[in-house]
Design a protein around this motif. Structure first.
Motif, short mmCIF file in Angstrom:
data_model
loop_
_atom_site.label_atom_id
_atom_site.label_comp_id
_atom_site.label_asym_id
_atom_site.label_seq_id
_atom_site.Cartn_x
_atom_site.Cartn_y
_atom_site.Cartn_z
N ARG A 47 0.83 -1.21 0.00
CA ARG A 47 0.00 0.00 0.00
C ARG A 47 0.86 1.26 0.00
O ARG A 47 1.96 1.29 0.56
N LEU A 48 0.34 2.29 -0.63
CA LEU A 48 0.99 3.58 -0.67
C LEU A 48 1.20 4.10 0.75
O LEU A 48 0.27 4.14 1.55
N GLY A 49 2.45 4.46 1.08
CA GLY A 49 2.77 4.92 2.43
C GLY A 49 2.80 6.43 2.53
O GLY A 49 2.21 7.15 1.72
N ASP A 50 3.53 6.92 3.54
CA ASP A 50 3.55 8.36 3.81
C ASP A 50 4.78 9.04 3.25
O ASP A 50 5.13 10.14 3.63
N MET A 51 5.48 8.39 2.31
CA MET A 51 6.66 8.92 1.65
C MET A 51 7.91 8.94 2.52
O MET A 51 8.95 9.43 2.11
N SER A 52 7.83 8.43 3.74
CA SER A 52 9.02 8.33 4.57
C SER A 52 9.80 7.08 4.17
O SER A 52 9.20 6.04 3.88
N GLU A 53 11.11 7.18 4.14
CA GLU A 53 11.94 6.07 3.68
C GLU A 53 12.19 5.11 4.85
O GLU A 53 13.25 5.11 5.46
N THR A 54 11.19 4.28 5.13
CA THR A 54 11.29 3.38 6.28
C THR A 54 11.15 1.91 5.90
O THR A 54 11.47 1.04 6.70
N ARG A 55 10.68 1.61 4.70
CA ARG A 55 10.41 0.22 4.33
C ARG A 55 11.59 -0.43 3.63
O ARG A 55 12.31 0.23 2.87
N SER A 56 11.77 -1.70 3.89
CA SER A 56 12.82 -2.48 3.26
C SER A 56 12.21 -3.75 2.66
O SER A 56 11.15 -4.20 3.10
N LEU A 57 12.88 -4.33 1.66
CA LEU A 57 12.31 -5.50 0.99
C LEU A 57 13.39 -6.36 0.36
O LEU A 57 14.53 -5.92 0.15
N VAL A 58 13.01 -7.58 0.04
CA VAL A 58 13.76 -8.45 -0.86
C VAL A 58 12.78 -8.93 -1.91
O VAL A 58 11.61 -9.18 -1.62
N ALA A 59 13.24 -9.06 -3.14
CA ALA A 59 12.37 -9.47 -4.24
C ALA A 59 13.12 -10.37 -5.19
O ALA A 59 14.33 -10.21 -5.41
N GLY A 60 12.41 -11.33 -5.76
CA GLY A 60 13.00 -12.25 -6.72
C GLY A 60 12.18 -13.52 -6.79
O GLY A 60 11.11 -13.63 -6.19
N PRO A 61 12.66 -14.53 -7.51
CA PRO A 61 12.01 -15.84 -7.45
C PRO A 61 12.03 -16.35 -6.01
O PRO A 61 12.91 -15.98 -5.22
N GLU A 62 11.10 -17.21 -5.67
CA GLU A 62 10.93 -17.63 -4.27
C GLU A 62 12.20 -18.23 -3.68
O GLU A 62 12.55 -17.94 -2.52
N ASP A 63 12.94 -19.04 -4.46
CA ASP A 63 14.14 -19.66 -3.91
C ASP A 63 15.23 -18.63 -3.63
O ASP A 63 15.97 -18.73 -2.64
N VAL A 64 15.34 -17.60 -4.47
CA VAL A 64 16.33 -16.54 -4.24
C VAL A 64 15.94 -15.73 -3.02
O VAL A 64 16.80 -15.38 -2.18
N VAL A 65 14.66 -15.41 -2.89
CA VAL A 65 14.20 -14.66 -1.73
C VAL A 65 14.48 -15.44 -0.44
O VAL A 65 14.93 -14.86 0.57
N ASP A 66 14.25 -16.74 -0.45
CA ASP A 66 14.54 -17.56 0.73
C ASP A 66 16.02 -17.48 1.11
O ASP A 66 16.37 -17.38 2.28
N ARG A 67 16.89 -17.52 0.11
CA ARG A 67 18.33 -17.41 0.38
C ARG A 67 18.67 -16.04 0.96
O ARG A 67 19.48 -15.93 1.89
N LEU A 68 18.06 -15.00 0.43
CA LEU A 68 18.34 -13.65 0.91
C LEU A 68 17.87 -13.47 2.35
O LEU A 68 18.54 -12.82 3.16
N LEU A 69 16.71 -14.04 2.67
CA LEU A 69 16.18 -13.88 4.02
C LEU A 69 17.03 -14.60 5.06
O LEU A 69 17.06 -14.19 6.23
N ARG A 70 17.75 -15.63 4.64
CA ARG A 70 18.62 -16.34 5.58
C ARG A 70 19.82 -15.49 6.00
O ARG A 70 20.53 -15.83 6.95
N LEU A 71 20.04 -14.37 5.31
CA LEU A 71 21.11 -13.46 5.70
C LEU A 71 20.73 -12.61 6.92
O LEU A 71 21.60 -11.94 7.49
N GLY A 72 19.46 -12.64 7.31
CA GLY A 72 19.00 -11.78 8.40
C GLY A 72 19.76 -11.93 9.70
O GLY A 72 20.31 -10.95 10.23
N PRO A 73 19.83 -13.14 10.27
CA PRO A 73 20.54 -13.30 11.56
C PRO A 73 22.03 -12.91 11.49
O PRO A 73 22.50 -12.16 12.36
N PRO A 74 22.80 -13.38 10.47
CA PRO A 74 24.20 -12.94 10.43
C PRO A 74 24.33 -11.43 10.19
O PRO A 74 25.26 -10.81 10.70
#
Length: 293
Positions: free
Chosen positions: A238-265
């Motif tokens: 959804r359209l937000g308030d223009m403040s730069e606060t959101r972060s994301l990862v995007a790609g095919p599901e398997d790539v996204v899963d690999r990227l999300l595993r970087l969170g703890p380290p």
């Protein structure tokens, strides 16, 4: 609301502005500082004028949110989000990587996205739940699964992110180790098109802006791209308030899963970097030792 008609209006507005940018980039144009690591050119303003005039002519009651003009009041139910020149810093130094983005939101939900590349004179568009296209009517299908051992990724961050942001630095370091290459082109709309075509495998966006987000998200969703926030939850589109606060990862599901595993380290590395820079600042601001000679 006829979204098919709105798509054509948006495409024609983007392409008219693209012609202006393509011609203007070959000549002289004004450049001035806009903020930290950001500039504004006369071409931004000329492109914005062309797009806003065409949207206003077609939809005089709609609200418009544009990067330079801000908010032009109208019916809050329908809002156009316009980036008249994404990649201004690139154009200003003669790097031909920049684009134009338009999104139409209904009650904050992006329904239509258009991205135009003035350099190649190509346009991509999508309507929520109805498909995506290149040019007027050539369907854009799901990109082929290339299964690269080391993915090709793109990094995007908001202008408010400081050079010593420990989480941004931690994520970039880990991405460099994971990826075959990490693109940092400062042109997010270009990333979304590259991802939708399959040219790159994923995007990591950290505290990103709004105006160069929603057009790409609509197109990416319509070709089956997975988009999540850094916690792994579905990304809030959804359209937000223009403040730069959101972060994301995007790609095919398997790539996204690999990227999300970087969170703890990344979180552990963030803590270490924060401590290191705190110590560094303490040393930098310490008083000079006395001269005992």
């Amino acid at each position: 609301m006829d979204l098919w008609k709105a798509r054509i209006v948006a495409i024609e507005a983007a392409e008219a502005a693209g012609t202006l940018l393509r011609r203007g980039a070959c000549g002289r144009f004004d450049v001035r500082e806009k903020g930290a690591a950001d500039v504004l050119t006369s071409l931004d303003l000329e492109s914005e004028r062309v797009i806003v005039e065409r949207i206003r002519a077609g939809y005089p009651r709609h609200r418009i949110i544009s990067e330079e003009l801000g908010v032009i009041d109208g019916d809050d139910a329908w809002s156009w989000v316009i980036d008249p020149l994404d990649g201004t810093n690139n154009l200003a130094i003669g790097l031909p990587v920049y684009g134009i983005g338009l999104a139409l939101c209904h009650d904050g939900v992006p329904m239509l996205g258009v991205i135009h590349d003035p350099v190649s004179d190509r346009t991509w568009s999508a309507i929520r739940g109805r498909g995506a296209w290149i040019s007027r009517n050539r369907a854009l299908s799901r990109p082929a699964d290339r299964r690269r051992r080391r993915p090709l990724l793109a990094w995007s961050q908001g202008y408010a992110v400081s050079p010593d942001d420990p989480m941004a630095s931690a994520l970039r370091l880990l991405l460099e180790r994971m990826a075959g290459r990490v693109l940092q082109l400062w042109a997010p709309l270009t990333y979304w098109v590259m991802l939708a075509r399959g040219d790159i495998d994923g995007i990591v966006g950290y505290r990103i802006g709004e105006v160069d987000l929603h057009a790409g998200v609509v197109i990416a969703r319509e070709v089956g791209i997975d988009i999540r926030d850094l916690s792994g939850a579905p990304f809030e589109e959804r359209l937000g308030d223009m403040s730069e606060t959101r972060s994301l990862v995007a790609g095919p599901e398997d790539v996204v899963d690999r990227l999300l595993r970087l969170g703890p380290p990344a979180e552990r590395l963030r803590t270490r970097l924060a401590d290191l820079w705190t110590a560094e600042r303490a040393v930098a601001h310490a008083p000079e030792p006395p001269d005992w000679r």
